[in-house]
Design a protein around this motif. Structure first.
Motif, PDB file in Angstrom:
ATOM      1  N   LEU A 109      41.481  30.449 -28.428  1.00 15.67           N
ATOM      2  CA  LEU A 109      40.861  31.497 -29.226  1.00 15.67           C
ATOM      3  C   LEU A 109      39.796  30.915 -30.150  1.00 15.67           C
ATOM      4  O   LEU A 109      38.769  31.548 -30.405  1.00 15.67           O
ATOM      5  CB  LEU A 109      41.917  32.240 -30.051  1.00 15.67           C
ATOM      6  CG  LEU A 109      41.432  33.538 -30.717  1.00 15.67           C
ATOM      7  CD1 LEU A 109      41.243  34.646 -29.675  1.00 15.67           C
ATOM      8  CD2 LEU A 109      42.425  33.998 -31.790  1.00 15.67           C
ATOM      9  N   ALA A 110      40.027  29.708 -30.637  1.00 13.92           N
ATOM     10  CA  ALA A 110      39.009  29.043 -31.448  1.00 13.92           C
ATOM     11  C   ALA A 110      37.741  28.822 -30.623  1.00 13.92           C
ATOM     12  O   ALA A 110      36.621  29.019 -31.117  1.00 13.92           O
ATOM     13  CB  ALA A 110      39.541  27.714 -31.976  1.00 13.92           C
ATOM     14  N   ASP A 111      37.898  28.431 -29.376  1.00 18.37           N
ATOM     15  CA  ASP A 111      36.732  28.261 -28.501  1.00 18.37           C
ATOM     16  C   ASP A 111      36.045  29.592 -28.231  1.00 18.37           C
ATOM     17  O   ASP A 111      34.814  29.648 -28.113  1.00 18.37           O
ATOM     18  CB  ASP A 111      37.151  27.609 -27.183  1.00 18.37           C
ATOM     19  CG  ASP A 111      37.635  26.187 -27.365  1.00 18.37           C
ATOM     20  OD1 ASP A 111      36.959  25.422 -28.063  1.00 18.37           O
ATOM     21  OD2 ASP A 111      38.705  25.849 -26.818  1.00 18.37           O
ATOM     22  N   LEU A 112      36.822  30.664 -28.125  1.00 18.58           N
ATOM     23  CA  LEU A 112      36.223  31.987 -27.939  1.00 18.58           C
ATOM     24  C   LEU A 112      35.380  32.359 -29.153  1.00 18.58           C
ATOM     25  O   LEU A 112      34.273  32.895 -29.012  1.00 18.58           O
ATOM     26  CB  LEU A 112      37.310  33.035 -27.704  1.00 18.58           C
ATOM     27  CG  LEU A 112      36.827  34.485 -27.558  1.00 18.58           C
ATOM     28  CD1 LEU A 112      35.830  34.629 -26.412  1.00 18.58           C
ATOM     29  CD2 LEU A 112      38.016  35.421 -27.356  1.00 18.58           C
ATOM     30  N   ALA A 113      35.879  32.073 -30.342  1.00 21.43           N
ATOM     31  CA  ALA A 113      35.103  32.347 -31.552  1.00 21.43           C
ATOM     32  C   ALA A 113      33.791  31.559 -31.557  1.00 21.43           C
ATOM     33  O   ALA A 113      32.730  32.091 -31.905  1.00 21.43           O
ATOM     34  CB  ALA A 113      35.929  32.008 -32.787  1.00 21.43           C
ATOM     35  N   LEU A 114      33.853  30.291 -31.141  1.00 24.57           N
ATOM     36  CA  LEU A 114      32.639  29.478 -31.065  1.00 24.57           C
ATOM     37  C   LEU A 114      31.677  30.011 -30.006  1.00 24.57           C
ATOM     38  O   LEU A 114      30.461  30.052 -30.214  1.00 24.57           O
ATOM     39  CB  LEU A 114      33.009  28.027 -30.758  1.00 24.57           C
ATOM     40  CG  LEU A 114      33.723  27.258 -31.874  1.00 24.57           C
ATOM     41  CD1 LEU A 114      34.250  25.934 -31.343  1.00 24.57           C
ATOM     42  CD2 LEU A 114      32.787  27.029 -33.059  1.00 24.57           C
ATOM     43  N   LEU A 115      32.214  30.429 -28.865  1.00 26.22           N
ATOM     44  CA  LEU A 115      31.391  30.951 -27.786  1.00 26.22           C
ATOM     45  C   LEU A 115      30.678  32.230 -28.216  1.00 26.22           C
ATOM     46  O   LEU A 115      29.495  32.430 -27.914  1.00 26.22           O
ATOM     47  CB  LEU A 115      32.259  31.205 -26.557  1.00 26.22           C
ATOM     48  CG  LEU A 115      31.552  31.679 -25.285  1.00 26.22           C
ATOM     49  CD1 LEU A 115      30.490  30.681 -24.847  1.00 26.22           C
ATOM     50  CD2 LEU A 115      32.574  31.899 -24.178  1.00 26.22           C
ATOM     51  N   LEU A 116      31.382  33.098 -28.913  1.00 22.08           N
ATOM     52  CA  LEU A 116      30.762  34.332 -29.400  1.00 22.08           C
ATOM     53  C   LEU A 116      29.609  34.022 -30.345  1.00 22.08           C
ATOM     54  O   LEU A 116      28.559  34.667 -30.290  1.00 22.08           O
ATOM     55  CB  LEU A 116      31.808  35.196 -30.116  1.00 22.08           C
ATOM     56  CG  LEU A 116      32.840  35.874 -29.217  1.00 22.08           C
ATOM     57  CD1 LEU A 116      33.985  36.443 -30.050  1.00 22.08           C
ATOM     58  CD2 LEU A 116      32.190  36.981 -28.392  1.00 22.08           C
ATOM     59  N   ARG A 117      29.801  33.031 -31.195  1.00 26.07           N
ATOM     60  CA  ARG A 117      28.733  32.651 -32.122  1.00 26.07           C
ATOM     61  C   ARG A 117      27.540  32.070 -31.369  1.00 26.07           C
ATOM     62  O   ARG A 117      26.384  32.396 -31.668  1.00 26.07           O
ATOM     63  CB  ARG A 117      29.266  31.643 -33.140  1.00 26.07           C
ATOM     64  CG  ARG A 117      28.296  31.360 -34.275  1.00 26.07           C
ATOM     65  CD  ARG A 117      28.954  30.549 -35.360  1.00 26.07           C
ATOM     66  NE  ARG A 117      29.348  29.222 -34.887  1.00 26.07           N
ATOM     67  CZ  ARG A 117      30.081  28.367 -35.602  1.00 26.07           C
ATOM     68  NH1 ARG A 117      30.524  28.720 -36.785  1.00 26.07           N
ATOM     69  NH2 ARG A 117      30.366  27.180 -35.119  1.00 26.07           N
TER      70      ARG A 117
END
Length: 243
Positions: free
Chosen positions: A152-160
């Protein structure tokens, strides 16, 4: 347990809820800490402010094809909280039958997990049509969500990276012994990745808290990351005991 109030707002800081960004990723310090309960409370509070809200669950585990999952629970609770039918849109990215972390659950189901990009694309689509998108993770922050072991942390980074900078993470925490360490570890993991921790939520505050639980709440309220509120005990174990 007793029936909850018809509004979620008394449990949460209304000023901080009103200031939440467009995309809010909800994680926990552990499994079954009240993430779905928290997502429903946040969605209802935002909807009562006149905001349009969508909820996305990237990976739902532990349910069969025709069984209600966390998304259905959110919808039921939002209506129970008085936000009104149709005020919140809910959906899942992928469903797995085993009640365990996504990667081993997918292995037992003999299917591949959707890539993180598919979830990012869905969140971006929802963000174009709604004031807020709430994304509920599976278990804790670093539980793997795809075949590349991304979280989920990677998803947050990907969205950014894909142009969705207006986002942040809410961390749902326990009230009891051990929660301070688990909370600090999760917040440290977010900070190390440059991700915005929007606040913490006590996902199951007991009706009669012990001195340890009261002390933990006081400590959480003193952190730099704000305590957004405390939800009454009873919302964990969402598919069996939520009101």
């Amino acid at each position: 347990m007793s029936a909850p109030p018809t509004r979620a707002s008394p449990w949460l800081d209304p000023r901080r809820v009103a200031a939440l960004p467009r995309v809010v990723l909800v994680t926990g310090t552990d499994t079954d800490v009240g993430k779905t309960w928290t997502v429903a409370a946040l969605a209802a509070a935002l909807a009562r402010l006149g905001r349009s809200v969508a909820v996305h669950k990237p990976v739902q585990t532990g349910v069969g094809p025709d069984e209600p999952g966390d998304a259905a629970t959110v919808l039921r609770l939002v209506e129970r909280f008085g936000a009104g039918a149709g005020s919140v849109v809910v959906g899942e990215g992928q469903r797995l039958t085993e009640p365990m972390a996504p990667r081993p659950a997918a292995a037992l189901d003999r299917v591949g997990l959707l890539p993180l990009e598919a979830h990012a694309e869905r969140v971006a689509e929802l963000a174009l049509r709604h004031d807020h998108v709430l994304v509920e993770g599976s278990g804790g922050l670093l539980v793997e969500l795809d075949e590349d072991r991304r979280t989920l942390a990677d998803l947050a980074l990907l969205l950014r990276e894909q142009g969705q900078p207006d986002s942040g993470v809410v961390v749902v925490v326990r009230a009891g012994l051990g929660t301070l360490n688990h909370t600090e570890l999760t917040l440290e993991a977010l900070a190390a990745r440059g991700l915005d921790a929007l606040g913490t939520v006590l996902g199951a505050w007991p009706a009669e808290p012990t001195p340890v639980e009261r002390g933990n709440r006081a400590h959480l309220a003193e952190l730099a990351v704000p305590l957004l509120g405390a939800l009454p005990s009873g919302g964990t174990g969402q598919r069996t005991s939520a009101p």
